[in-house]
Motif scaffolding. Structure first.
Motif, PDB file in Angstrom:
ATOM      1  N   PHE A  48       0.825  -1.210   0.000  1.00  0.00           N
ATOM      2  CA  PHE A  48       0.000   0.000   0.000  1.00  0.00           C
ATOM      3  C   PHE A  48       0.859   1.260   0.000  1.00  0.00           C
ATOM      4  O   PHE A  48       0.549   2.225  -0.705  1.00  0.00           O
ATOM      5  CB  PHE A  48      -0.938   0.011   1.210  1.00  0.00           C
ATOM      6  CG  PHE A  48      -2.114  -0.908   1.079  1.00  0.00           C
ATOM      7  CD1 PHE A  48      -2.814  -1.012  -0.120  1.00  0.00           C
ATOM      8  CD2 PHE A  48      -2.541  -1.679   2.148  1.00  0.00           C
ATOM      9  CE1 PHE A  48      -3.900  -1.858  -0.250  1.00  0.00           C
ATOM     10  CE2 PHE A  48      -3.629  -2.515   2.037  1.00  0.00           C
ATOM     11  CZ  PHE A  48      -4.309  -2.610   0.841  1.00  0.00           C
ATOM     12  N   GLN A  49       1.941   1.259   0.787  1.00  0.00           N
ATOM     13  CA  GLN A  49       2.799   2.431   0.804  1.00  0.00           C
ATOM     14  C   GLN A  49       3.398   2.672  -0.577  1.00  0.00           C
ATOM     15  O   GLN A  49       3.515   3.815  -1.031  1.00  0.00           O
ATOM     16  CB  GLN A  49       3.910   2.268   1.849  1.00  0.00           C
ATOM     17  CG  GLN A  49       4.824   3.482   1.963  1.00  0.00           C
ATOM     18  CD  GLN A  49       4.070   4.755   2.296  1.00  0.00           C
ATOM     19  OE1 GLN A  49       3.374   4.827   3.292  1.00  0.00           O
ATOM     20  NE2 GLN A  49       4.195   5.770   1.441  1.00  0.00           N
ATOM     21  N   GLY A  50       3.770   1.608  -1.266  1.00  0.00           N
ATOM     22  CA  GLY A  50       4.283   1.751  -2.624  1.00  0.00           C
ATOM     23  C   GLY A  50       3.249   2.351  -3.562  1.00  0.00           C
ATOM     24  O   GLY A  50       3.583   3.144  -4.447  1.00  0.00           O
ATOM     25  N   TRP A  51       1.986   1.981  -3.365  1.00  0.00           N
ATOM     26  CA  TRP A  51       0.907   2.549  -4.181  1.00  0.00           C
ATOM     27  C   TRP A  51       0.803   4.053  -3.950  1.00  0.00           C
ATOM     28  O   TRP A  51       0.669   4.825  -4.906  1.00  0.00           O
ATOM     29  CB  TRP A  51      -0.410   1.856  -3.835  1.00  0.00           C
ATOM     30  CG  TRP A  51      -1.600   2.373  -4.579  1.00  0.00           C
ATOM     31  CD1 TRP A  51      -1.984   2.042  -5.847  1.00  0.00           C
ATOM     32  CD2 TRP A  51      -2.589   3.302  -4.106  1.00  0.00           C
ATOM     33  NE1 TRP A  51      -3.151   2.695  -6.189  1.00  0.00           N
ATOM     34  CE2 TRP A  51      -3.547   3.480  -5.132  1.00  0.00           C
ATOM     35  CE3 TRP A  51      -2.762   3.981  -2.902  1.00  0.00           C
ATOM     36  CZ2 TRP A  51      -4.641   4.315  -5.005  1.00  0.00           C
ATOM     37  CZ3 TRP A  51      -3.856   4.819  -2.770  1.00  0.00           C
ATOM     38  CH2 TRP A  51      -4.785   4.984  -3.811  1.00  0.00           C
ATOM     39  N   PHE A  52       0.874   4.480  -2.708  1.00  0.00           N
ATOM     40  CA  PHE A  52       0.865   5.919  -2.420  1.00  0.00           C
ATOM     41  C   PHE A  52       2.068   6.599  -3.067  1.00  0.00           C
ATOM     42  O   PHE A  52       1.957   7.692  -3.626  1.00  0.00           O
ATOM     43  CB  PHE A  52       0.890   6.161  -0.907  1.00  0.00           C
ATOM     44  CG  PHE A  52      -0.442   6.024  -0.232  1.00  0.00           C
ATOM     45  CD1 PHE A  52      -1.460   6.934  -0.460  1.00  0.00           C
ATOM     46  CD2 PHE A  52      -0.683   4.975   0.650  1.00  0.00           C
ATOM     47  CE1 PHE A  52      -2.693   6.821   0.174  1.00  0.00           C
ATOM     48  CE2 PHE A  52      -1.906   4.847   1.289  1.00  0.00           C
ATOM     49  CZ  PHE A  52      -2.912   5.768   1.050  1.00  0.00           C
TER      50      PHE A  52
ATOM     51  N   SER B 266      -0.222  10.781  -3.379  1.00  0.00           N
ATOM     52  CA  SER B 266       0.874  10.808  -2.414  1.00  0.00           C
ATOM     53  C   SER B 266       0.623  11.758  -1.255  1.00  0.00           C
ATOM     54  O   SER B 266       1.291  11.660  -0.214  1.00  0.00           O
ATOM     55  CB  SER B 266       2.185  11.191  -3.111  1.00  0.00           C
ATOM     56  OG  SER B 266       2.070  12.466  -3.724  1.00  0.00           O
ATOM     57  N   ASP B 267      -0.347  12.672  -1.404  1.00  0.00           N
ATOM     58  CA  ASP B 267      -0.644  13.598  -0.311  1.00  0.00           C
ATOM     59  C   ASP B 267      -1.787  13.094   0.569  1.00  0.00           C
ATOM     60  O   ASP B 267      -2.188  13.774   1.518  1.00  0.00           O
ATOM     61  CB  ASP B 267      -0.991  14.981  -0.862  1.00  0.00           C
ATOM     62  CG  ASP B 267      -2.188  14.972  -1.808  1.00  0.00           C
ATOM     63  OD1 ASP B 267      -2.531  13.874  -2.302  1.00  0.00           O
ATOM     64  OD2 ASP B 267      -2.766  16.049  -2.043  1.00  0.00           O
ATOM     65  N   GLU B 268      -2.335  11.905   0.270  1.00  0.00           N
ATOM     66  CA  GLU B 268      -3.393  11.330   1.088  1.00  0.00           C
ATOM     67  C   GLU B 268      -2.803  10.447   2.183  1.00  0.00           C
ATOM     68  O   GLU B 268      -1.649  10.038   2.112  1.00  0.00           O
ATOM     69  CB  GLU B 268      -4.355  10.507   0.224  1.00  0.00           C
ATOM     70  CG  GLU B 268      -5.118  11.336  -0.799  1.00  0.00           C
ATOM     71  CD  GLU B 268      -6.208  10.517  -1.474  1.00  0.00           C
ATOM     72  OE1 GLU B 268      -6.647   9.501  -0.895  1.00  0.00           O
ATOM     73  OE2 GLU B 268      -6.623  10.909  -2.580  1.00  0.00           O
ATOM     74  N   VAL B 269      -3.633  10.161   3.179  1.00  0.00           N
ATOM     75  CA  VAL B 269      -3.196   9.283   4.264  1.00  0.00           C
ATOM     76  C   VAL B 269      -4.259   8.221   4.507  1.00  0.00           C
ATOM     77  O   VAL B 269      -5.402   8.347   4.057  1.00  0.00           O
ATOM     78  CB  VAL B 269      -2.933  10.064   5.570  1.00  0.00           C
ATOM     79  CG1 VAL B 269      -1.800  11.059   5.377  1.00  0.00           C
ATOM     80  CG2 VAL B 269      -4.199  10.769   6.057  1.00  0.00           C
ATOM     81  N   ALA B 270      -3.854   7.176   5.220  1.00  0.00           N
ATOM     82  CA  ALA B 270      -4.777   6.092   5.537  1.00  0.00           C
ATOM     83  C   ALA B 270      -4.612   5.675   6.990  1.00  0.00           C
ATOM     84  O   ALA B 270      -3.488   5.571   7.493  1.00  0.00           O
ATOM     85  CB  ALA B 270      -4.538   4.891   4.626  1.00  0.00           C
ATOM     86  N   ILE B 271      -5.733   5.425   7.644  1.00  0.00           N
ATOM     87  CA  ILE B 271      -5.770   4.773   8.945  1.00  0.00           C
ATOM     88  C   ILE B 271      -5.772   3.266   8.697  1.00  0.00           C
ATOM     89  O   ILE B 271      -6.417   2.784   7.752  1.00  0.00           O
ATOM     90  CB  ILE B 271      -7.040   5.181   9.719  1.00  0.00           C
ATOM     91  CG1 ILE B 271      -6.962   6.651  10.124  1.00  0.00           C
ATOM     92  CG2 ILE B 271      -7.245   4.298  10.934  1.00  0.00           C
ATOM     93  CD1 ILE B 271      -6.027   6.934  11.274  1.00  0.00           C
ATOM     94  N   CYS B 272      -5.083   2.510   9.525  1.00  0.00           N
ATOM     95  CA  CYS B 272      -4.965   1.069   9.322  1.00  0.00           C
ATOM     96  C   CYS B 272      -5.718   0.297  10.404  1.00  0.00           C
ATOM     97  O   CYS B 272      -5.597   0.595  11.596  1.00  0.00           O
ATOM     98  CB  CYS B 272      -3.498   0.652   9.330  1.00  0.00           C
ATOM     99  SG  CYS B 272      -2.545   1.373   7.974  1.00  0.00           S
TER     100      CYS B 272
END
Length: 246
Positions: free
Chosen positions: A135-139, A145-151
């Protein structure tokens, strides 16, 4: 804000389960979450008998294996169709999916003196790390790239497994993976959170991904068509998602 959900498959006995897989699905909380919830409700009302509808959990292993609670209520065709419904939902919303997998025989060869439960514990940590890195590679690669995700990961009762996942996640957010130039979870924010599979539709989608990837790696033909439907949505590289990495 996106939400990354993670669930594992293949944690039974090493000889029975040659691969331990953590599968993940990434949902956009603002645009996708409520429509996906509506899809789940539609499936429940249309396809799940009233006797088991309340609190029903789409658990891929139970659906595939004909769990006793389904006897006389859902036949094989219906159960497989339900797994397919979740695959269709993932495809409909074009959800990015990722996985990490560990070849358990290789880990047993590397750590022959460890107890099986300790190797399983470590394999889970490794598979989770590989999945999250997908997932980090996808960002990193895309226009997000300026979005974030809660896991959010599946809550389980294994001794200390949940604590160690949380600690490992925090360390990788700050320090990254050794010798990996993009190994820091820049876009995966906050602490790792946990929920039960039965209470989270995101986790039930991640469970479906993990289950189908595991069976694909094992060469099981009865679910391969569903795996191939998901394959175009993979954001990880299969060659680097399976340990040991070739």
């Amino acid at each position: 804000m996106r939400i990354a959900y993670f669930d594992e498959a293949g944690v039974a006995k090493e000889k029975q389960e040659p691969f331990l897989v953590v599968g993940g699905v990434l949902i956009h909380g603002d645009t996708d979450w409520q429509p996906i919830e509506h899809c789940f409700k539609t499936i429940l009302e249309a396809e799940i008998p009233a006797e088991i509808r309340e609190g029903f959990c789409f658990h891929a292993m139970h659906l595939h294996g004909n769990h006793p609670k389904f006897k006389g209520l859902l036949d094989r065709e219906q159960r497989f169709r339900l797994i397919g419904d979740l695959v269709t939902t993932i495809k409909m919303f074009k959800l990015p999916i990722s996985y990490g997998a560990v070849r358990r025989e290789k880990l047993r060869e590397s750590l022959p003196d460890w107890k099986s439960e300790h190797r399983t514990h470590l394999a889970h940590q490794m598979a989770f790390t590989l999945c999250a890195m997908g997932f980090q590679g996808w960002f990193n690669r895309g226009p997000f790239s300026d979005e974030v995700a809660i896991c959010v990961a599946d809550k389980n009762d294994a001794k200390n497994r949940q604590l160690h996942l949380k600690q490992n996640f925090a360390k990788l957010r700050n320090e990254g993976v050794p010798e990996a130039p993009f190994g820091v979870y820049y876009n995966l924010v906050d602490a790792l959170h946990f929920a039960s599979l039965s209470e989270s539709i995101g986790l039930q989608l991640a469970d479906t991904v993990a289950f189908l990837v595991k069976r694909h790696l094992m060469g099981k033909e009865d679910t391969e068509e569903m795996y191939q439907e998901l394959h175009p949505l993979l954001v990880c590289e299969p060659d680097s998602a399976l340990w040991p990495i070739a």
